[in-house]
Structures are given as structure tokens and as C-alpha cells.
Design a protein around this motif. Structure first.
Motif, PDB file in Angstrom:
ATOM      1  N   ASN A  99      -2.394   6.437  -6.570  1.00  0.00           N
ATOM      2  CA  ASN A  99      -2.841   5.186  -7.186  1.00  0.00           C
ATOM      3  C   ASN A  99      -3.744   4.411  -6.229  1.00  0.00           C
ATOM      4  N   LEU A 100      -3.338   4.356  -4.980  1.00  0.00           N
ATOM      5  CA  LEU A 100      -4.153   3.621  -3.995  1.00  0.00           C
ATOM      6  C   LEU A 100      -5.533   4.279  -3.853  1.00  0.00           C
ATOM      7  N   LEU A 101      -5.521   5.611  -3.825  1.00  0.00           N
ATOM      8  CA  LEU A 101      -6.792   6.313  -3.626  1.00  0.00           C
ATOM      9  C   LEU A 101      -7.763   6.087  -4.793  1.00  0.00           C
ATOM     10  N   MET A 102      -7.218   5.784  -5.984  1.00  0.00           N
ATOM     11  CA  MET A 102      -8.091   5.490  -7.120  1.00  0.00           C
ATOM     12  C   MET A 102      -8.978   4.280  -6.825  1.00  0.00           C
ATOM     13  N   GLY A 103      -8.487   3.413  -5.954  1.00  0.00           N
ATOM     14  CA  GLY A 103      -9.270   2.218  -5.607  1.00  0.00           C
ATOM     15  C   GLY A 103     -10.511   2.544  -4.784  1.00  0.00           C
ATOM     16  N   SER A 104     -10.498   3.692  -4.112  1.00  0.00           N
ATOM     17  CA  SER A 104     -11.652   4.031  -3.263  1.00  0.00           C
ATOM     18  C   SER A 104     -12.455   5.174  -3.877  1.00  0.00           C
ATOM     19  N   LEU A 106     -15.209   5.327  -5.236  1.00  0.00           N
ATOM     20  CA  LEU A 106     -16.665   5.350  -5.000  1.00  0.00           C
ATOM     21  C   LEU A 106     -17.013   5.897  -3.622  1.00  0.00           C
ATOM     22  N   LEU A 107     -15.988   6.084  -2.778  1.00  0.00           N
ATOM     23  CA  LEU A 107     -16.223   6.413  -1.372  1.00  0.00           C
ATOM     24  C   LEU A 107     -16.040   7.912  -1.112  1.00  0.00           C
ATOM     25  N   ARG A 108     -16.907   8.479  -0.272  1.00  0.00           N
ATOM     26  CA  ARG A 108     -16.786   9.909   0.055  1.00  0.00           C
ATOM     27  C   ARG A 108     -16.328  10.131   1.500  1.00  0.00           C
ATOM     28  N   ASP A 109     -16.335   9.085   2.305  1.00  0.00           N
ATOM     29  CA  ASP A 109     -16.041   9.216   3.731  1.00  0.00           C
ATOM     30  C   ASP A 109     -14.524   9.232   3.960  1.00  0.00           C
ATOM     31  N   GLY A 110     -13.977  10.452   4.244  1.00  0.00           N
ATOM     32  CA  GLY A 110     -12.529  10.615   4.378  1.00  0.00           C
ATOM     33  C   GLY A 110     -11.927   9.746   5.474  1.00  0.00           C
ATOM     34  N   GLY A 111     -12.664   9.585   6.578  1.00  0.00           N
ATOM     35  CA  GLY A 111     -12.171   8.776   7.697  1.00  0.00           C
ATOM     36  C   GLY A 111     -12.010   7.328   7.277  1.00  0.00           C
ATOM     37  N   GLU A 112     -13.006   6.841   6.547  1.00  0.00           N
ATOM     38  CA  GLU A 112     -12.968   5.444   6.095  1.00  0.00           C
ATOM     39  C   GLU A 112     -11.838   5.249   5.074  1.00  0.00           C
ATOM     40  N   ILE A 113     -11.645   6.250   4.210  1.00  0.00           N
ATOM     41  CA  ILE A 113     -10.553   6.154   3.224  1.00  0.00           C
ATOM     42  C   ILE A 113      -9.213   6.058   3.956  1.00  0.00           C
ATOM     43  N   ASN A 114      -9.029   6.890   4.986  1.00  0.00           N
ATOM     44  CA  ASN A 114      -7.763   6.848   5.744  1.00  0.00           C
ATOM     45  C   ASN A 114      -7.585   5.526   6.480  1.00  0.00           C
ATOM     46  N   ARG A 115      -8.696   4.963   6.972  1.00  0.00           N
ATOM     47  CA  ARG A 115      -8.618   3.676   7.670  1.00  0.00           C
ATOM     48  C   ARG A 115      -8.144   2.584   6.705  1.00  0.00           C
ATOM     49  N   ARG A 116      -8.693   2.610   5.488  1.00  0.00           N
ATOM     50  CA  ARG A 116      -8.288   1.593   4.504  1.00  0.00           C
ATOM     51  C   ARG A 116      -6.835   1.796   4.069  1.00  0.00           C
ATOM     52  N   PHE A 121      -1.087   0.094   4.297  1.00  0.00           N
ATOM     53  CA  PHE A 121       0.286   0.387   4.742  1.00  0.00           C
ATOM     54  C   PHE A 121       0.745  -0.606   5.822  1.00  0.00           C
ATOM     55  N   THR A 122      -0.190  -1.120   6.610  1.00  0.00           N
ATOM     56  CA  THR A 122       0.173  -2.144   7.603  1.00  0.00           C
ATOM     57  C   THR A 122       0.566  -3.430   6.897  1.00  0.00           C
ATOM     58  N   LEU A 123      -0.195  -3.760   5.834  1.00  0.00           N
ATOM     59  CA  LEU A 123       0.089  -4.992   5.084  1.00  0.00           C
ATOM     60  C   LEU A 123       1.384  -4.856   4.289  1.00  0.00           C
ATOM     61  N   PHE A 124       1.583  -3.689   3.688  1.00  0.00           N
ATOM     62  CA  PHE A 124       2.765  -3.447   2.849  1.00  0.00           C
ATOM     63  C   PHE A 124       3.500  -2.198   3.344  1.00  0.00           C
ATOM     64  N   PRO A 125       4.289  -2.328   4.437  1.00  0.00           N
ATOM     65  CA  PRO A 125       4.942  -1.148   5.020  1.00  0.00           C
ATOM     66  C   PRO A 125       5.818  -0.379   4.022  1.00  0.00           C
ATOM     67  N   LYS A 126       6.359  -1.101   3.032  1.00  0.00           N
ATOM     68  CA  LYS A 126       7.189  -0.449   2.022  1.00  0.00           C
ATOM     69  C   LYS A 126       6.432   0.662   1.292  1.00  0.00           C
ATOM     70  N   GLY A 151      -6.844  -2.683  -4.908  1.00  0.00           N
ATOM     71  CA  GLY A 151      -8.024  -3.551  -4.776  1.00  0.00           C
ATOM     72  C   GLY A 151      -8.573  -3.522  -3.357  1.00  0.00           C
ATOM     73  N   LEU A 152      -7.683  -3.485  -2.371  1.00  0.00           N
ATOM     74  CA  LEU A 152      -8.129  -3.465  -0.972  1.00  0.00           C
ATOM     75  C   LEU A 152      -8.803  -2.134  -0.630  1.00  0.00           C
ATOM     76  N   MET A 153      -8.349  -1.055  -1.274  1.00  0.00           N
ATOM     77  CA  MET A 153      -8.959   0.259  -1.028  1.00  0.00           C
ATOM     78  C   MET A 153     -10.430   0.268  -1.442  1.00  0.00           C
ATOM     79  N   ALA A 154     -10.776  -0.624  -2.385  1.00  0.00           N
ATOM     80  CA  ALA A 154     -12.175  -0.704  -2.823  1.00  0.00           C
ATOM     81  C   ALA A 154     -13.005  -1.548  -1.858  1.00  0.00           C
ATOM     82  N   ASP A 155     -12.378  -2.032  -0.795  1.00  0.00           N
ATOM     83  CA  ASP A 155     -13.049  -2.863   0.198  1.00  0.00           C
ATOM     84  C   ASP A 155     -13.736  -4.056  -0.465  1.00  0.00           C
ATOM     85  N   ALA A 156     -12.935  -4.785  -1.240  1.00  0.00           N
ATOM     86  CA  ALA A 156     -13.484  -5.885  -2.013  1.00  0.00           C
ATOM     87  C   ALA A 156     -14.053  -6.973  -1.117  1.00  0.00           C
TER      88      ALA A 156
END
Ligand SMILES: Nc1ncnc2c1ncn2[C@@H]1O[C@H](COP(=O)(O)OP(=O)(O)OP(=O)(O)O)[C@@H](O)[C@H]1O
Length: 238
Positions: A99-104, A106-116, A121-126, A151-156
Motif C-alpha cells: 500500500n505504501l509503495l502505491m504512493g510512489s 511515479l518514481l523509478r529510483d529504488g534507492g529513493e523509494i527505500n529512503r522514503r 517507518f521512522t514516523l510510524f514505527p508500528k 501520501g508521504l511516499m509521493a513526496d508531497a
């Protein structure tokens, strides 16, 4: 502060039913603007019009220097305008991580996806603990975290949140607003809609009260607190 969003005289609605009757708003980068007021008066329709799910009948809309009133939903997401809908609308048969990955998408950069993903996960450790779990087995609070995280995965540049407190117990609402406060402190911009705005007094910079598709009052948190009519009618007397 530079203007991030400026919309003028928005008229929109459904089939032969106009809902917004000339709504104007402006938001600077890093600012939090809240739309408050009773249900059924056009707050959700405003977010859906800005994100492109409901067409503009008339009015102008500029976001981050681009005219967007005729742009597709896809292009608006690409411009950094991200809508976190009421009721989360997760993909029930997909995992938290999917579900989270659906937010990104538009992005192809795997490193950037993992960073987001790490940021979420830092914001919501659960959510890190639950990353493999299907969305349909999550609690209401966890679902809300996934909705915001997506929403954050889309780098809003601007996150538009529709009733982030809806249906949650007070402690969870506090947790959600604590996380939103942390994002705000990083300089994120928000447009947030709540029926009961008492939680927003420490979060939003400015408030607009919507009634029957019109903005009938605007002010900052101090003015909202000072306005006894607003407090009594819309802020539950706090
Ligand atoms: N898909 C739709 N088709 C037709 N009318 C709609 C649709 N969605 C909303 N409406 C109507 O538009 C009006 C404004 O609804 P809207 O959802 O924007 O209000 P709101 O203030 O956000 O309230 P809520 O929090 O309940 O969504 C209401 O009268 C509602 O019945």
C-alpha cells in the motif's frame, strides 16, 4: 514565504448540483490551512476538486508555479499535490508495504523509494512491524497511518488530509497529530479538513469555515479561540 497554492473563485460540484460557489484560498509554503465546519457543506468536494477527482466548472488554480485547473489527477500528483482521502481507501488485499509503495508509483529510483519508506517507518514505527500484514487486518489507527504514509511516499509538497481524526479514539488522534506536527516542523505544508477542529488549534496556522459551499469566516488560531460564535458553534466551546 512564497505562495505554494492559490485558487480563485472555484465553482464545482456533481452533475447538476453545484457544491462550491466561488471558493478562494491561498497557502504559503510551510503553512497549514484548515477547513472546518459541519459535514455536507463542501470540504471534501474542495479537496476532490483541487486533486482533480471533481472538475473545475470555473475558477483558477495555481500550484507551485503551474496552472493546474485542467490537469489530470496524475499530473497533479506529479506536481506534488497529494490527497489523503477520508476513510483511508487502502487496498484491502495488499500488505502495508505494498500500500505504501502505491504512493510512489511515479518514481523509478529504488534507492529513493527505500529512503522514503524508511522515513515513513521512522514516523510510524508500528507500520514497520506490520509491513507484511494485509491492510484489511489493520486497526483504524494503523490504517490512518498507512493512508498518511502513502501520501508521504509521493513526496508531497502539499498533503491534503480529509478528516485525519475521523473514527479514531482520542489517544490515537493525539498520536496522529503528533506525527503530523513532526512533519509540519520539517516544513511540510498541509491543507486539512476536519468537522471537529479542536485538535487543530495547535496544528493549523489559519482556519476557514465552510458553510453551504462558501467560506463564511477565516482567521488564525488565536482569532478562532477569540471568536465566541465560532468556538460555540464549531469548536465545541473549547
Ligand atoms: N459523489 C457525489 N455525488 C453527488 N453529490 C455529492 C457527492 N459527494 C458529495 N455530494 C454532495 O455534495 C455536498 C457536499 O459534500 P462534501 O462531502 O463535500 O461535504 P463535507 O463538508 O466534506 O462533508 P463530509 O465530511 O461529510 O464529506 C453534500 O450535499 C453531498 O451530499
Amino acid at each position: 514565504m512564497s505562495t505554494l497554492l492559490k485558487a480563485t473563485d472555484i465553482v464545482s460540484g456533481y452533475l447538476n448540483r453545484p457544491v462550491l460557489h466561488g471558493v478562494s484560498l491561498e497557502l504559503a509554503a510551510g503553512e497549514v490551512l484548515a477547513f472546518i465546519g459541519p459535514n455536507g457543506h463542501g470540504k471534501t468536494t474542495l479537496l476532490r476538486t483541487l486533486s482533480g477527482f471533481v472538475p473545475f466548472r470555473s475558477g483558477e488554480f495555481e500550484f507551485d508555479g503551474q496552472r493546474l485547473e485542467k490537469a489530470s489527477v496524475h499530473d497533479r500528483v506529479g506536481a506534488g499535490l497529494v490527497h489523503v482521502p477520508q476513510g483511508d481507501q487502502l487496498f484491502a488485499e495488499m500488505s502495508v508495504e505494498e500500500n505504501l509503495l502505491m504512493g510512489s508509483y511515479l518514481l523509478r529510483d529504488g534507492g529513493e523509494i527505500n529512503r522514503r519508506l524508511d522515513q515513513v517507518f521512522t514516523l510510524f514505527p508500528k507500520l514497520k512491524d506490520r509491513r507484511g500484514q494485509m491492510a484489511n487486518g489493520l486497526s483504524g489507527g494503523e490504517r490512518r497511518m498507512v493512508g498518511i504514509g502513502r501520501g508521504l511516499m509521493a513526496d508531497a509538497k502539499l498533503l491534503m488530509l480529509d478528516e485525519p481524526s475521523l473514527g479514531l479514539a482520542p489517544l490515537l488522534i493525539e498520536q496522529i497529530y503528533e506525527a503530523l506536527g513532526a512533519l509540519r516542523a520539517e516544513g511540510r505544508s498541509f491543507l486539512v479538513v476536519e468537522e471537529n477542529p479542536s485538535r487543530l488549534l495547535n496544528f493549523a496556522d489559519r482556519f476557514s469555515l465552510m458553510d453551504a459551499g462558501h467560506i463564511v469566516w477565516s482567521g488564525n488560531a488565536q482569532e478562532a479561540r477569540a471568536s465566541s460564535n465560532i468556538l460555540k458553534t464549531y469548536l465545541g466551546g473549547h
